[in-house]
Design an enzyme around this catalytic site. Sequence first.
Site, PDB file in Angstrom:
ATOM      1  N   ASN A  77      45.477 112.016  78.713  1.00  0.00           N
ATOM      2  CA  ASN A  77      46.350 112.975  79.675  1.00  0.00           C
ATOM      3  C   ASN A  77      45.318 114.120  79.404  1.00  0.00           C
ATOM      4  O   ASN A  77      45.877 115.227  80.644  1.00  0.00           O
ATOM      5  CB  ASN A  77      47.646 113.542  78.754  1.00  0.00           C
ATOM      6  CG  ASN A  77      47.196 113.495  77.479  1.00  0.00           C
ATOM      7  OD1 ASN A  77      45.939 113.234  77.047  1.00  0.00           O
ATOM      8  ND2 ASN A  77      48.323 113.628  76.958  1.00  0.00           N
ATOM      9  N   GLU A 137      44.322 112.983  65.850  1.00  0.00           N
ATOM     10  CA  GLU A 137      45.055 113.780  67.285  1.00  0.00           C
ATOM     11  C   GLU A 137      46.267 112.076  67.821  1.00  0.00           C
ATOM     12  O   GLU A 137      45.980 111.567  68.624  1.00  0.00           O
ATOM     13  CB  GLU A 137      44.920 114.327  68.033  1.00  0.00           C
ATOM     14  CG  GLU A 137      43.976 115.690  67.952  1.00  0.00           C
ATOM     15  CD  GLU A 137      45.081 116.663  66.776  1.00  0.00           C
ATOM     16  OE1 GLU A 137      46.638 116.132  66.937  1.00  0.00           O
ATOM     17  OE2 GLU A 137      44.663 118.280  66.038  1.00  0.00           O
ATOM     18  N   CYS A 171      51.265 114.332  74.442  1.00  0.00           N
ATOM     19  CA  CYS A 171      51.747 113.888  72.605  1.00  0.00           C
ATOM     20  C   CYS A 171      52.769 115.117  72.399  1.00  0.00           C
ATOM     21  O   CYS A 171      53.670 114.098  71.604  1.00  0.00           O
ATOM     22  CB  CYS A 171      50.352 113.951  72.033  1.00  0.00           C
ATOM     23  SG  CYS A 171      49.296 115.836  72.334  1.00  0.00           S
ATOM     24  N   GLU A 212      43.457 120.927  65.319  1.00  0.00           N
ATOM     25  CA  GLU A 212      42.312 121.132  66.134  1.00  0.00           C
ATOM     26  C   GLU A 212      42.813 122.272  66.765  1.00  0.00           C
ATOM     27  O   GLU A 212      43.949 122.800  66.113  1.00  0.00           O
ATOM     28  CB  GLU A 212      41.944 120.585  67.020  1.00  0.00           C
ATOM     29  CG  GLU A 212      41.563 118.776  67.333  1.00  0.00           C
ATOM     30  CD  GLU A 212      41.833 117.822  68.225  1.00  0.00           C
ATOM     31  OE1 GLU A 212      42.515 118.111  69.453  1.00  0.00           O
ATOM     32  OE2 GLU A 212      40.796 117.490  68.492  1.00  0.00           O
TER      33      GLU A 212
END
Length: 513
Positions: free
Chosen positions: A176, A273, A307, A487
């Site tokens: 994505n 993630e 997400c 992150e």
Amino acid sequence: FTVINSEPQTAPLAAAVRCVSSGSVDITVPLNFWAGKRRTSLEKRNRENVYEPATGRVLCHLEPCGAVEVDQAVESAKSAFSHWSKMSGMERARIMIETAHIIESRREEIAEIEVVNNGKSITEARLDVDSARLCIEYYAGLASTMAGQHVQLPGGSFAYTRREPLGVCVGIGAWNYPFQIAAWKSAPALACGNSMVFKPSPVTPATAVLLAELYAKAGAPEGLFNVVQGGQETGSLLCHHPDVAKVSFTGSVPTGKKIMEMASKGVKPVTLELGGKSPLLIFQDSEVENAVRGALMANFLSQGQVCSNGTRVFVQRDILPEFLEEVVKRTQAIEIGDPLLEHTRMGALVSRAHLEKVLSFVDQAKKEGATVLCGGEPFVPSDPKLRGGYYMTPCVLGDCTDEMTCVKEEIFGPVMSVLSFETEEEVLQRANDTTMGLAAGVFTSDVRRAHRVVAHLKAGSCFINNYNITPVEVPFGGFKMSGIGRENGQVTIEYYSQLKTVFVEMGDVDSLF
Ligand SMILES: NC(=O)c1ccc[n+]([C@@H]2O[C@H](COP(=O)([O-])OP(=O)(O)OC[C@H]3O[C@@H](n4cnc5c(N)ncnc54)[C@H](O)[C@@H]3O)[C@@H](O)[C@H]2O)c1
Ligand SMILES: C[N+](C)(C)CCCC=O
């Protein structure tokens, strides 16, 4: 980059010079990169088509890397590590800053290739390239701040700590945000003195290799950032490789569990993630105009394939009619179509299979009693060259309840589920009733309520009166099954480095023997 064969645009070029148009690009150059060069895969048997989502045409072919190529890429990263890890933070920063400058100067080309491969609008792709560049700049700034502590011990003895890199890190990406994910993983890794082998999603192989070329062009040692193409077999080879020190993964929860299991065999740290089913809470004292904008940002970026999306939109009952009227009006006004056109706001979903999956969630929602307030249908653009593309109309589902599939499962498409609530206590309990915890949002004018609510929300990123903004200075990552580690932000230095403690004796050894 000379990555494409593109037919020249026949229409006169406007102010923003467009190099490519949908349906005109064939990528024929190799998409792997190690030891300073693009490389073809040795294995030709498992060749797969890669499609252009906007048109459904074949864009290029993916030849997955096998054990030989993975070994070569890791070997190349090992060799770069021995040099890069000995450089000072300032020296590393210089190369990273140069990379960021080149990205800035090539923003348009990178964004266009991202659009052609992923299907998102050019407007969003440019922002993704900016986020990648900013991330590299940010960690370049942190590279020279890596430092230890000095600890005084009795008798003049002392200890100190050194923050050291881990070694060869592996990055595995989702489809994505292909370029952005490669940058979000490589920037902190390289700043800390590691090297990286990155495997993009097989669905979107085109842009990670551009990042590899740009690091090399900026003066990075050969092998510092390598790209191997492939799917789960290639990913598994990387995770099991004995010379790999860490795996940073972005993708689904089921794959994340497998990554953790594979990494555990070598006791390797992981950053995960993963997915989400995030709640957005809209209280009756919100500024409804802003809440509606927030709900759209929470659901429709990147065709809803995000997400952190706030797909469970809880609206306090008194403002539900007003909210729904406005949100439906604005959703219906979203311009769908050719993702390379400036005015397009929603492009194509990433693949035919994924489009069908998202549409089947809408069908299931109807069967379970939700009301389709708008959208949720396949969309065929009028331009004949786009007719094979993977488009749908963005969808708002009303009358949703907590047990419906659309409210429980991650759809990963442009589908917003709206639910109503009465009280703060009730909505908090329902918002947290999920195994995921990536993000959450609250819209309210009451500052005390805002902070009280976010203190109770079980999610890694909470937004007050906004949604889906990710400045690279701020950590991003999930609670519960949405992941491990972070992150972005300063804290990520800790996920790409390890602490060594050094004891220094200034007197005699006080031996017990
Ligand atoms: N939290 C985040 O930052 C974030 C960001 C983007 C996407 N996502 C999540 O990613 C999912 C969508 O992306 P996707 O469909 O590409 O996910 P996916 O899990 O199917 O694939 C992700 C990557 O893992 C690789 N892979 C698959 N099986 C593997 C295996 N056994 N060993 C090693 N590698 C393997 C794939 O080839 C791909 O590169 C959604 O659930 C979304 O929420 C999370
Ligand atoms: C930049 N966004 C839209 C917040 C996406 C973050 C990465 C998750 O998919």
